[in-house]
Design a protein around this motif. Structure first.
Motif, PDB file in Angstrom:
ATOM      1  N   PRO A 117       0.819  -1.207   0.000  1.00  0.00           N
ATOM      2  CA  PRO A 117       0.000   0.000   0.000  1.00  0.00           C
ATOM      3  C   PRO A 117       0.852   1.255   0.000  1.00  0.00           C
ATOM      4  CG  PRO A 117       0.033  -1.022   2.170  1.00  0.00           C
ATOM      5  CD  PRO A 117       0.716  -1.971   1.241  1.00  0.00           C
ATOM      6  N   ALA A 118       0.346   2.288  -0.626  1.00  0.00           N
ATOM      7  CA  ALA A 118       1.064   3.565  -0.659  1.00  0.00           C
ATOM      8  C   ALA A 118       1.114   4.148   0.739  1.00  0.00           C
ATOM      9  CB  ALA A 118       0.352   4.527  -1.610  1.00  0.00           C
ATOM     10  N   PRO A 119       2.219   4.792   1.089  1.00  0.00           N
ATOM     11  CA  PRO A 119       2.315   5.394   2.423  1.00  0.00           C
ATOM     12  C   PRO A 119       1.310   6.517   2.601  1.00  0.00           C
ATOM     13  CG  PRO A 119       4.149   6.093   1.036  1.00  0.00           C
ATOM     14  CD  PRO A 119       3.428   5.020   0.296  1.00  0.00           C
ATOM     15  N   ILE A 120       0.848   6.677   3.859  1.00  0.00           N
ATOM     16  CA  ILE A 120      -0.079   7.756   4.162  1.00  0.00           C
ATOM     17  C   ILE A 120       0.673   9.080   4.089  1.00  0.00           C
ATOM     18  CG2 ILE A 120      -1.609   8.719   5.924  1.00  0.00           C
ATOM     19  CD1 ILE A 120      -1.865   5.854   7.021  1.00  0.00           C
ATOM     20  N   THR A 121       0.125  10.020   3.396  1.00  0.00           N
ATOM     21  CA  THR A 121       0.771  11.329   3.293  1.00  0.00           C
ATOM     22  C   THR A 121      -0.216  12.418   3.672  1.00  0.00           C
ATOM     23  OG1 THR A 121       0.170  11.476   0.959  1.00  0.00           O
ATOM     24  CG2 THR A 121       2.335  10.572   1.467  1.00  0.00           C
ATOM     25  N   GLU A 122       0.303  13.556   4.073  1.00  0.00           N
ATOM     26  CA  GLU A 122      -0.541  14.687   4.414  1.00  0.00           C
ATOM     27  C   GLU A 122      -0.790  15.528   3.171  1.00  0.00           C
ATOM     28  OE1 GLU A 122       1.687  16.604   7.466  1.00  0.00           O
ATOM     29  OE2 GLU A 122       0.876  15.310   9.024  1.00  0.00           O
TER      30      GLU A 122
ATOM     31  N   PHE B 292       8.735   2.206  17.572  1.00  0.00           N
ATOM     32  CA  PHE B 292       8.671   1.354  16.384  1.00  0.00           C
ATOM     33  C   PHE B 292       9.132   2.074  15.114  1.00  0.00           C
ATOM     34  CE2 PHE B 292       5.103   0.293  19.275  1.00  0.00           C
ATOM     35  CZ  PHE B 292       5.632  -0.872  19.805  1.00  0.00           C
ATOM     36  N   LEU B 293       9.928   3.128  15.276  1.00  0.00           N
ATOM     37  CA  LEU B 293      10.446   3.916  14.149  1.00  0.00           C
ATOM     38  C   LEU B 293       9.324   4.384  13.225  1.00  0.00           C
ATOM     39  CD1 LEU B 293      13.782   2.122  13.204  1.00  0.00           C
ATOM     40  CD2 LEU B 293      13.298   3.795  14.989  1.00  0.00           C
ATOM     41  N   LYS B 294       8.232   4.828  13.841  1.00  0.00           N
ATOM     42  CA  LYS B 294       7.124   5.404  13.091  1.00  0.00           C
ATOM     43  C   LYS B 294       6.980   6.864  13.510  1.00  0.00           C
ATOM     44  CE  LYS B 294       4.368   1.317  12.026  1.00  0.00           C
ATOM     45  NZ  LYS B 294       5.356   0.295  12.343  1.00  0.00           N
ATOM     46  N   PRO B 295       7.703   7.762  12.838  1.00  0.00           N
ATOM     47  CA  PRO B 295       7.612   9.187  13.192  1.00  0.00           C
ATOM     48  C   PRO B 295       6.194   9.695  13.072  1.00  0.00           C
ATOM     49  CG  PRO B 295       9.392   8.767  11.610  1.00  0.00           C
ATOM     50  CD  PRO B 295       8.575   7.518  11.688  1.00  0.00           C
ATOM     51  N   GLY B 296       5.912  10.765  13.801  1.00  0.00           N
ATOM     52  CA  GLY B 296       4.559  11.310  13.842  1.00  0.00           C
ATOM     53  C   GLY B 296       4.294  12.398  12.828  1.00  0.00           C
TER      54      GLY B 296
ATOM     55  N   ASP C 103      16.084  14.349  16.345  1.00  0.00           N
ATOM     56  CA  ASP C 103      15.255  13.143  16.347  1.00  0.00           C
ATOM     57  C   ASP C 103      16.077  12.035  15.703  1.00  0.00           C
ATOM     58  OD1 ASP C 103      12.573  11.578  16.240  1.00  0.00           O
ATOM     59  OD2 ASP C 103      13.325  11.510  14.179  1.00  0.00           O
ATOM     60  N   SER C 104      15.797  10.784  16.074  1.00  0.00           N
ATOM     61  CA  SER C 104      16.430   9.641  15.426  1.00  0.00           C
ATOM     62  C   SER C 104      15.390   8.548  15.254  1.00  0.00           C
ATOM     63  CB  SER C 104      17.623   9.143  16.257  1.00  0.00           C
ATOM     64  OG  SER C 104      18.277   8.075  15.599  1.00  0.00           O
ATOM     65  N   SER C 105      14.511   8.734  14.269  1.00  0.00           N
ATOM     66  CA  SER C 105      13.403   7.803  14.058  1.00  0.00           C
ATOM     67  C   SER C 105      13.203   7.432  12.596  1.00  0.00           C
ATOM     68  CB  SER C 105      12.078   8.422  14.556  1.00  0.00           C
ATOM     69  OG  SER C 105      12.173   8.911  15.860  1.00  0.00           O
ATOM     70  N   VAL C 106      13.889   8.089  11.691  1.00  0.00           N
ATOM     71  CA  VAL C 106      13.607   7.947  10.264  1.00  0.00           C
ATOM     72  C   VAL C 106      14.476   6.852   9.659  1.00  0.00           C
ATOM     73  CG1 VAL C 106      13.741   9.099   8.013  1.00  0.00           C
ATOM     74  CG2 VAL C 106      12.822  10.327   9.999  1.00  0.00           C
ATOM     75  N   GLY C 107      13.829   5.868   9.053  1.00  0.00           N
ATOM     76  CA  GLY C 107      14.537   4.754   8.432  1.00  0.00           C
ATOM     77  C   GLY C 107      14.931   5.045   6.999  1.00  0.00           C
ATOM     78  N   VAL C 108      16.107   4.540   6.614  1.00  0.00           N
ATOM     79  CA  VAL C 108      16.624   4.678   5.248  1.00  0.00           C
ATOM     80  C   VAL C 108      16.689   3.286   4.635  1.00  0.00           C
ATOM     81  CG1 VAL C 108      18.571   5.477   3.842  1.00  0.00           C
ATOM     82  CG2 VAL C 108      18.018   6.652   5.981  1.00  0.00           C
TER      83      VAL C 108
ATOM     84  N   SER D  99       8.959   4.565   6.586  1.00  0.00           N
ATOM     85  CA  SER D  99       7.719   4.420   7.348  1.00  0.00           C
ATOM     86  C   SER D  99       6.521   5.057   6.659  1.00  0.00           C
ATOM     87  CB  SER D  99       7.882   5.059   8.725  1.00  0.00           C
ATOM     88  OG  SER D  99       8.042   6.463   8.589  1.00  0.00           O
ATOM     89  N   GLY D 100       6.773   6.007   5.765  1.00  0.00           N
ATOM     90  CA  GLY D 100       5.675   6.752   5.146  1.00  0.00           C
ATOM     91  C   GLY D 100       5.099   7.815   6.051  1.00  0.00           C
ATOM     92  N   THR D 101       5.710   8.044   7.231  1.00  0.00           N
ATOM     93  CA  THR D 101       5.163   9.034   8.170  1.00  0.00           C
ATOM     94  C   THR D 101       6.210  10.077   8.547  1.00  0.00           C
ATOM     95  OG1 THR D 101       5.729   7.653  10.098  1.00  0.00           O
ATOM     96  CG2 THR D 101       3.535   7.357   9.129  1.00  0.00           C
TER      97      THR D 101
END
Length: 481
Positions: A90-95, A242-246, A262-267, A289-291
């Motif tokens: 599924p496509a990541p949720i985006t704002e 869970f490495l899911k930024p807000g 911050d240190s939450s963004v996965g590459v 994460s898509g977030t």
């Protein structure tokens, strides 16, 4: 039944079981067009996955307690694993794309306040790799308690030292439940960096609002201040559960409450790793994460999770090292795997090598021994420095060549304003606790050098006063001067 008959039957069963396993592996067909580096869900169970190499499927089992996520393609916790096979990702949720950050403009983005590059791989200050220190950042997530404290102390036993003869240090992203705050205070007093996870480690926080993020992260910072004697000014980093930024909400909270990074963004797995960067501009890599944030947060640093992997993809790829499938290896194989992963940084752009762990890693002796072999080997390299995340960022804002580091003040170990030493006899508190999602009250235990609170600290009541909703956080930039 004769001994010979029993042996024959045992061997027949053994052969039959192994034949069945081989049959299972052979029956799985790698998707057409695969390049040979793909991980795919086992249709029978989420505990396993297939690694396709040159069209042949190799069966792998996730480390104990973890499950294969068919979207992220690595082993993770059961509560967040999306069991496969999933036909399409599924496509990541985006704002809504309003006020989006612009692409990196190196001419406008200048150190020490801003840093970016087109693909995120350039060395700060334009240094050559051979003039750049290879930084290693040891980070640990979750609670600190009797289950892991002594294991962590074995890593930081004072024997491994940097080229300036200072003992190596790490960064701890603390969550609240089951944490022993006397032990946290001891770590802080020894010079380790203390940063915030969240109070509850709740699922789905990435979809929550400003008040929920402030309650979780700023509440965690207050708990550390009250019960581990670590001042607010010392707690400048955060990591999302869970490495899911807000999305933009989390980063707005960090900006408002004076965090540095911050240190939450996965590459995703990349041939050249990404350096930390400020969020003045658009993120230069795919957001796993898509977030991730889409707006600009000037001066706020992101210390990303470069994926760990080796060229053959043996063991898969993972953000946390304990999520890679190395549990069947012996200590020497684990050491060699870490060496190869590390060399991708060391031989190329010298991006900081972050080694993130949960307690899981240290529960398997082969993994623990392999890690100690790697740390010993790396500490003998003249251009390798073990630093906290804040120490790494301090260097990045003002890059200096290797020759200038032995007397580099930011990496010295004679700091005087450390948190106070822990008490000789801590308070062991048995506290009532009623989880908001349950109808009963139970007892939680907490250890601290300060006085026991009235009840177990929690969201809305970080001081454990017993008054629900007592916390009312006001951003630092809105407080009356």
């Amino acid at each position: 039944m004769t001994a010979y008959t029993r042996v024959f039957i045992f061997c027949a069963i053994f052969v039959n079981v192994n034949s069945q396993k081989e049959k299972e592996a052979v029956e799985f067909v790698c998707p057409e067009g695969t390049t040979g580096n793909g991980n795919f869900a086992d249709p029978a169970t989420c505990r396993r996955f297939y690694q396709c190499v040159d069209g042949y499927p190799y069966l792998n089992r996730c480390p104990s307690g973890l499950y294969f996520d068919d979207i992220s393609k690595y082993c993770t916790f059961k509560v967040e694993a999306r069991c496969g096979p999933i036909p399409t990702t599924p496509a990541p949720i985006t704002e809504t794309p309003t006020d989006l950050a612009l692409k990196c403009d190196p001419a406008e983005c200048q150190l020490p306040y801003c840093f970016c590059s087109k693909d995120g791989t350039l060395i700060p200050g334009g240094l050559d790799p051979e003039d750049t220190p290879q930084m290693i950042m040891l980070t640990f997530d979750g609670a600190v308690n009797l289950n892991n404290y002594d294991l962590y102390k074995k890593v930081f036993n004072g024997k491994l030292r940097n080229p300036n003869d200072c003992p190596i240090r790490g960064t701890f992203f603390l969550s609240h439940e089951y944490s022993n705050y006397a032990m946290v205070q001891a770590l802080a007093h020894d010079g380790h960096e203390i940063a915030t996870g969240t109070i509850s480690q709740q699922q789905g926080l990435q979809d929550k609002g400003y008040e929920e993020w402030a309650g979780e992260m700023i509440g965690m910072r207050e708990i550390l201040r009250k019960f581990a004697n670590v001042s607010r000014s010392e707690i400048v980093g955060a990591r999302a559960p869970f490495l899911k930024p807000g999305r933009n909400t989390q980063f707005k909270v960090l900006e408002d409450f004076g965090y540095i990074y911050d240190s939450s963004v996965g590459v995703p797995p990349l041939p050249i790793p990404v350096w930390p960067y400020t969020l003045d501009y658009k993120i230069a890599h795919e957001c796993k994460s898509g977030t991730c944030p889409t707006k600009s947060f000037p001066g706020l640093w992101e210390v990303p999770f470069n994926a760990h992997y080796v060229e053959t993809y043996e063991g898969g790829h993972c953000p946390y090292l304990d999520q890679c499938v190395l549990h069947n290896h012996d200590a020497n194989e684990v050491f060699e795997w870490l060496q190869e992963d590390f060399t991708r940084y060391y031989d190329q752009n010298r991006a900081p090598y972050m080694m993130p762990f949960h307690t899981n890693w240290f529960q398997i002796k082969e993994l623990e021994r392999g890690l100690h072999k790697f740390l010993q080997w790396a500490s003998n390299l003249d251009d390798v420095w073990f630093v906290t995340v804040t120490q790494a960022l301090t260097w990045i804002t003002d890059p200096r060549s290797l020759k200038a580091l032995n007397n580099y003040e930011a990496w010295r170990c004679d700091k005087k304003d450390l948190p106070p030493a822990p008490c000789n006899l801590s308070n062991k508190c048995a506290l009532s606790f009623k989880h908001p999602d349950t109808n009963f009250t139970d007892t939680r235990y907490m250890e601290t050098c300060t006085e026991c609170p009235n009840q177990y600290p929690w969201l809305g009541d970080s001081g454990g006063t017993g008054i629900p909703g007592k916390d009312n956080y006001i951003p630092d930039n809105l407080k009356r001067k």
